[in-house]
Enzyme design. Structure first.
Site, PDB file in Angstrom:
ATOM      1  N   ASP A 323       0.828  -1.202   0.000  1.00 31.85           N
ATOM      2  CA  ASP A 323       0.000   0.000   0.000  1.00 31.85           C
ATOM      3  C   ASP A 323       0.866   1.257   0.000  1.00 31.85           C
ATOM      4  O   ASP A 323       1.939   1.297   0.598  1.00 31.85           O
ATOM      5  CB  ASP A 323      -0.896  -0.040   1.246  1.00 31.85           C
ATOM      6  N   GLU A 372       1.164  -0.304  -5.075  1.00 32.90           N
ATOM      7  CA  GLU A 372       0.019   0.627  -5.146  1.00 32.90           C
ATOM      8  C   GLU A 372       0.602   2.011  -5.416  1.00 32.90           C
ATOM      9  O   GLU A 372       1.022   2.707  -4.506  1.00 32.90           O
ATOM     10  CB  GLU A 372      -0.779   0.577  -3.847  1.00 32.90           C
ATOM     11  N   ASP A 426     -11.271   1.564  -1.849  1.00 34.22           N
ATOM     12  CA  ASP A 426     -11.544   2.956  -1.488  1.00 34.22           C
ATOM     13  C   ASP A 426     -12.506   3.638  -2.454  1.00 34.22           C
ATOM     14  O   ASP A 426     -12.936   4.759  -2.203  1.00 34.22           O
ATOM     15  CB  ASP A 426     -10.243   3.767  -1.449  1.00 34.22           C
TER      16      ASP A 426
END
Length: 532
Positions: A323, A372, A426
């Site tokens: 992430d 990411e 998200d």
């Protein structure tokens, strides 16, 4: 993972259906793996599986080296004779009213006492707490001790522990463990069962030809065993700390703020915390509140903490998404106490040195890692991506802002070294996103897909097909998009603090008809792996 064209489904463990309030490592996990395999998909992507703290976000965990006890399959414990049929019946009845939303408050009230009963029965049957604790890896032992301390001190954050426990004085911890061995062993028992059950899920996935794609948050939660046990490698300095940039206050308010900041510094809170600046998700940025790393200190031992984090993740997953990858090139620091992320600043990260250390540790030139790389991407971040050669991410929902040279539009992709998404955890669901777009952006989608407004009801499927058609070697579609859900299927809305991480899929949501549609789409775009 090879770079042959394939596809997967994004589905958090907590969103699996079931009768006990939250998804688990039981039959519902195996049934979902069956769906992945039967539709010709190759990958099941999950979110971080660590034990969650206040706010219930999987990205704010009590430990990077532990599994959420909520995911323990109660039916499995019953089969071992550790829970009774009556106890499971009562648990089912307790969660009848929660429907398709997770009630974390009710889970907290009921699940830990029930798992404590299982632990007591295990112990009564001859289980040895000392052996159980000793069998845990060091980082997991720290987590178990940390959680027992939190329980003893009524759930307070570790900076509010008495000083000898806050600072991990060896004699204090030794005495506590001797006096509260049972409480520590209880947490060790839950970890033991969770790991064993997840291993069974992994084995079943591999039998069905399915790879499990995990997710590693870049930061550790402030109130975690990671930070409590390893403060040396985190940045707790207050150098350069300034008061919040706000309208002038009454002198008494300024004085109170100074006192609050001084108290926070004395207790051991960091002067700066993690976040990201204002972006497409939030006009005021995202204030995560995690402590930042002291990268210079970590470099001294070849980033061993990160090597161990990755090693633990590779024991759980076949692939790992790291992430907020851009934070390794430069990261955003927000003064502690700010209410938004507006007043932060960028600092230099470790860059390629961290990943060179990881490759040396695992003795591999490459790792099954996906970066990411969303957000503010500079040329320096792109250069780091080139050096690691990790695949990045492409998100279709980000493709229709700006002109037709948007990097997320499939015709702009330079190669296949990326993972395509319709949206991430998200994003809104694809259907709700499209139906709530402004007219200009919707018309741009119609033009790009050579469609008309008459295709409104078909747009979810058409957009999924567009994602599947991309050159990216892997395409991940969230389960809620395949199910064409509206806002009820959204997993997380960044910048909000209520209603997130609660969605649960209905039982039998993937009908035979829907699975056939999925198989046909994957076959059309060369991604169906069950025929190879």
């Amino acid at each position: 993972m090879d770079k042959k064209r394939s596809a997967g489904i994004l589905m958090p463990v907590f969103s699996l259906p079931g009768e006990y309030g939250i998804g688990s490592f039981g039959k519902d996990a195996e049934e979902f793996i069956d769906i992945v395999a039967e539709t010709g998909n190759r990958v099941w992507q999950v979110l971080p599986m660590g034990p969650t703290s206040y706010g219930d976000s999987p990205y704010q965990s009590f430990s990077s080296f532990a599994i959420n006890p909520y995911y323990i399959d109660l039916e499995g414990l019953k089969e071992e004779g550790l829970l009774t049929e009556e106890e499971l019946r009562e648990e089912k009845e307790a969660f009848l009213s929660s429907g398709e939303k997770i009630d974390y408050g009710l889970l907290y009230q009921r699940r830990y006492p029930l798992l404590k009963k299982a632990y007591e029965r295990w112990k009564a049957a001859g289980g040895n707490p000392d052996t159980l604790i000793a069998g845990r890896r060091k980082e997991n032992q720290d987590y178990c001790l940390f959680m027992a301390l939190k329980d003893f001190f009524e759930g307070c954050a570790w900076p509010d522990f008495p000083e000898e426990f806050r600072d991990k004085e060896e004699s204090a911890l030794k005495s506590f463990l001797e006096e509260h061995k049972d409480e520590v062993a209880y947490y060790a028992f839950m970890q033991w069962k969770a790991e064993a059950q997840w291993k069974a899920v992994q084995d079943y996935a591999h039998e069905r030809g399915v790879l499990i794609f995990g997710d590693l948050p870049i930061y550790c939660a402030m109130d975690s065993a990671d930070v409590w046990g390893n403060r040396k490698i985190f940045d707790f300095s207050w150098e350069g700390r300034k008061l919040k940039k706000e309208e002038p206050k009454e002198s008494s308010e300024n004085e109170q703020e100074k006192q609050d900041i001084q108290s926070a510094e004395e207790k051991g809170y960091p002067g700066f915390v993690a976040g990201v600046p204002p972006d497409a998700f939030s006009a005021t940025g995202q204030l995560w509140g995690n402590p930042l790393y002291d990268w210079e200190e970590q470099a001294k031992d070849n980033y061993s903490f990160w090597c161990k984090r990755m090693e633990y993740c590779f024991s759980l997953y076949d692939l790992i998404r790291i992430d907020h990858f851009r934070g390794f090139e430069a990261y955003y620091a927000v003064p502690f106490g700010e209410e938004t992320a507006v007043n932060g600043s960028w600092r230099k990260g470790p860059g390629i040195a961290l990943f060179d250390a990881l490759h040396r540790y695992f003795q591999k030139k490459s790792l099954p890692v996906i970066a990411e790389d969303l957000g503010v991407i500079t040329e320096e971040v792109r250069e780091l991506m080139r050096k690691t050669a990790y695949p990045g991410m492409k998100v279709l929902q980000f493709a229709f802002g700006g002109d037709y040279e948007n990097d997320y539009l499939p015709h702009m992709f330079q190669d296949n070294n990326s993972v395509m998404y319709t949206g991430t955890h998200d994003n809104d669901t694809l259907r709700n996103w499209f139906e709530t777009l402004g007219e200009e952006e919707r018309n741009k989608i119609y033009r790009y897909l050579s469609r008309s407004q008459n295709d409104w009801n078909a747009m979810t499927e058409l957009l999924i097909k567009e994602a599947l058609s991309a050159t990216s070697y892997l395409c991940i579609i969230p389960a809620g998009d395949y199910l064409e859900l509206l806002s009820e299927g959204r997993i997380n809305a960044p910048g909000t603090d209520a209603g997130n991480w609660q969605w649960r899929m209905k039982k039998h949501a993937f009908s035979p008809e829907r699975k056939k549609i999925m198989r046909d789409m994957l076959e059309t775009y060369g991604r169906r792996t069950d025929k190879r």
